[in-house]
Design a protein around this motif. Structure first.
Motif, mmCIF file in Angstrom:
data_model
loop_
_atom_site.group_PDB
_atom_site.id
_atom_site.type_symbol
_atom_site.label_atom_id
_atom_site.label_comp_id
_atom_site.label_asym_id
_atom_site.label_seq_id
_atom_site.Cartn_x
_atom_site.Cartn_y
_atom_site.Cartn_z
ATOM 1 N N ASN A 108 -24.263 -17.643 35.210
ATOM 2 C CA ASN A 108 -24.681 -19.040 35.342
ATOM 3 C C ASN A 108 -24.770 -19.583 33.919
ATOM 4 O O ASN A 108 -25.797 -19.468 33.259
ATOM 5 C CB ASN A 108 -26.031 -19.126 36.051
ATOM 6 N N GLY A 113 -24.962 -22.492 32.857
ATOM 7 C CA GLY A 113 -25.868 -23.624 32.702
ATOM 8 C C GLY A 113 -27.329 -23.224 32.633
ATOM 9 O O GLY A 113 -28.181 -24.032 32.257
ATOM 10 N N TYR A 130 -27.912 -18.690 40.846
ATOM 11 C CA TYR A 130 -27.797 -20.151 40.804
ATOM 12 C C TYR A 130 -28.835 -20.763 41.730
ATOM 13 O O TYR A 130 -29.093 -20.233 42.818
ATOM 14 C CB TYR A 130 -26.409 -20.610 41.281
ATOM 15 N N GLU A 184 -23.141 -31.196 42.693
ATOM 16 C CA GLU A 184 -22.217 -30.402 41.894
ATOM 17 C C GLU A 184 -22.732 -28.984 41.685
ATOM 18 O O GLU A 184 -23.926 -28.772 41.476
ATOM 19 C CB GLU A 184 -21.987 -31.057 40.531
ATOM 20 N N VAL A 231 -21.641 -26.172 39.065
ATOM 21 C CA VAL A 231 -20.800 -25.932 37.897
ATOM 22 C C VAL A 231 -20.805 -24.440 37.571
ATOM 23 O O VAL A 231 -21.851 -23.870 37.247
ATOM 24 C CB VAL A 231 -21.292 -26.746 36.688
ATOM 25 N N THR A 232 -19.646 -23.813 37.682
ATOM 26 C CA THR A 232 -19.490 -22.402 37.363
ATOM 27 C C THR A 232 -18.667 -22.286 36.081
ATOM 28 O O THR A 232 -18.139 -23.288 35.591
ATOM 29 C CB THR A 232 -18.800 -21.664 38.530
ATOM 30 N N TRP A 288 -14.912 -23.381 36.949
ATOM 31 C CA TRP A 288 -14.584 -24.343 38.002
ATOM 32 C C TRP A 288 -15.838 -25.118 38.396
ATOM 33 O O TRP A 288 -16.948 -24.580 38.330
ATOM 34 C CB TRP A 288 -14.025 -23.629 39.232
ATOM 35 N N LYS A 289 -15.633 -26.359 38.821
ATOM 36 C CA LYS A 289 -16.735 -27.165 39.360
ATOM 37 C C LYS A 289 -16.493 -27.426 40.841
ATOM 38 O O LYS A 289 -15.445 -27.936 41.228
ATOM 39 C CB LYS A 289 -16.849 -28.500 38.610
ATOM 40 N N TYR A 314 -18.294 -28.884 44.686
ATOM 41 C CA TYR A 314 -19.261 -29.824 45.249
ATOM 42 C C TYR A 314 -19.907 -29.183 46.467
ATOM 43 O O TYR A 314 -19.331 -28.269 47.078
ATOM 44 C CB TYR A 314 -18.581 -31.147 45.607
#
Length: 255
Positions: free
Chosen positions: A222, A224, A232, A239, A241-242, A245-246, A248
């Protein structure tokens, strides 16, 4: 021939990332030891515990998926992947020696392996984008099963997997075995392999991916929230966010 293969992949929805998906070159890490032998040994954050998994379920099987002793991701041809920053741990399942087992293929591989081990042979079936089904017709022959998987990888991809699976209406209902998938070329798919929850009911989830070119499957970090990684949180917005790739929240699917 390469140009033809490229457009064929676009039409059929085969493939994951595409030419622009590979991250800039990053020096490969040394063989960093991984302390955990299976996905189920990766610790959960303080105040969380794993959701109970029914014995024999896909969720229970995923926790027993083995991890390699080091966290280097290799491509199908034995070379080191350029981006070595996306993985928390590497799955100890062969990627083969062909550029076939990419993102959606990794998801289908894990699902098929679970059903194969459980001898639920009639449930092993994947659909291509033209609605043609590829069903496992055998029993316990490992060699024949491997050949079957090669066929699936060749004809099915992110677009067909998205079409085959059922949308999950509420992302908060996420569970192990669900799939985050955005079909297309480029497209991508990742498997939800574990769920943890705290006393207030707040959920965390863990993701595994393959990628393009075909490479070792891996538990993703993760990026972020490195303190929470590889877990996560349920996103406040729509969203997810990986590292590469992002998605939804509307991309969540179930079998």
């Amino acid at each position: 021939m390469q140009q033809l293969s490229y457009w064929l992949a676009i039409i059929l929805g085969i493939g994951c990332g595409g030419p622009r998906s590979e991250a800039p070159a990053i020096k490969a890490k040394a063989e960093v030891p991984v302390a955990y032998k299976t996905i189920g040994e990766i610790p959960v954050p303080a105040a969380y515990k794993r959701v109970e998994a029914v014995p024999g379920s896909f969720a229970a099987w995923l926790r027993m998926v083995p991890l390699k002793k080091d966290k280097t991701v290799y491509l199908y041809n034995g070379t080191v992947k350029r981006n070595q920053s996306a993985q928390f741990a590497v799955i100890d399942i062969s990627v083969g020696n062909k550029d076939l087992q990419q993102c959606a293929d990794a998801v289908m591989r894990l699902r098929a392996e679970y059903l194969f081990v459980q001898k639920k042979y009639d449930s092993i079936a994947f659909m291509d984008y033209s609605n043609k089904w590829y069903k496992w017709q055998g029993t316990g022959s490992r060699k024949a099963f491997d050949n079957y998987l090669q066929t699936v990888f060749g004809w099915c991809g992110s677009a067909s997997l998205e079409k085959q699976l059922k949308p999950v209406s509420r992302f908060a209902d996420i569970k192990a075995g669900n799939v985050l998938v955005k079909g297309g070329f480029p497209g991508h798919a990742m498997l939800v392999v574990d769920i943890a929850v705290n006393e207030s009911g707040k959920k965390l989830f863990m993701l595994v991916q393959g990628y393009q070119p075909a490479q070792d499957m891996h538990v993703v970090v993760n990026s972020g929230n490195l303190q929470l990684s590889p877990w996560y949180e349920i996103p406040a917005g729509n969203e997810i966010v990986t590292p590469e790739w992002k998605f939804y929240t509307s991309n969540l699917r179930d079998w």
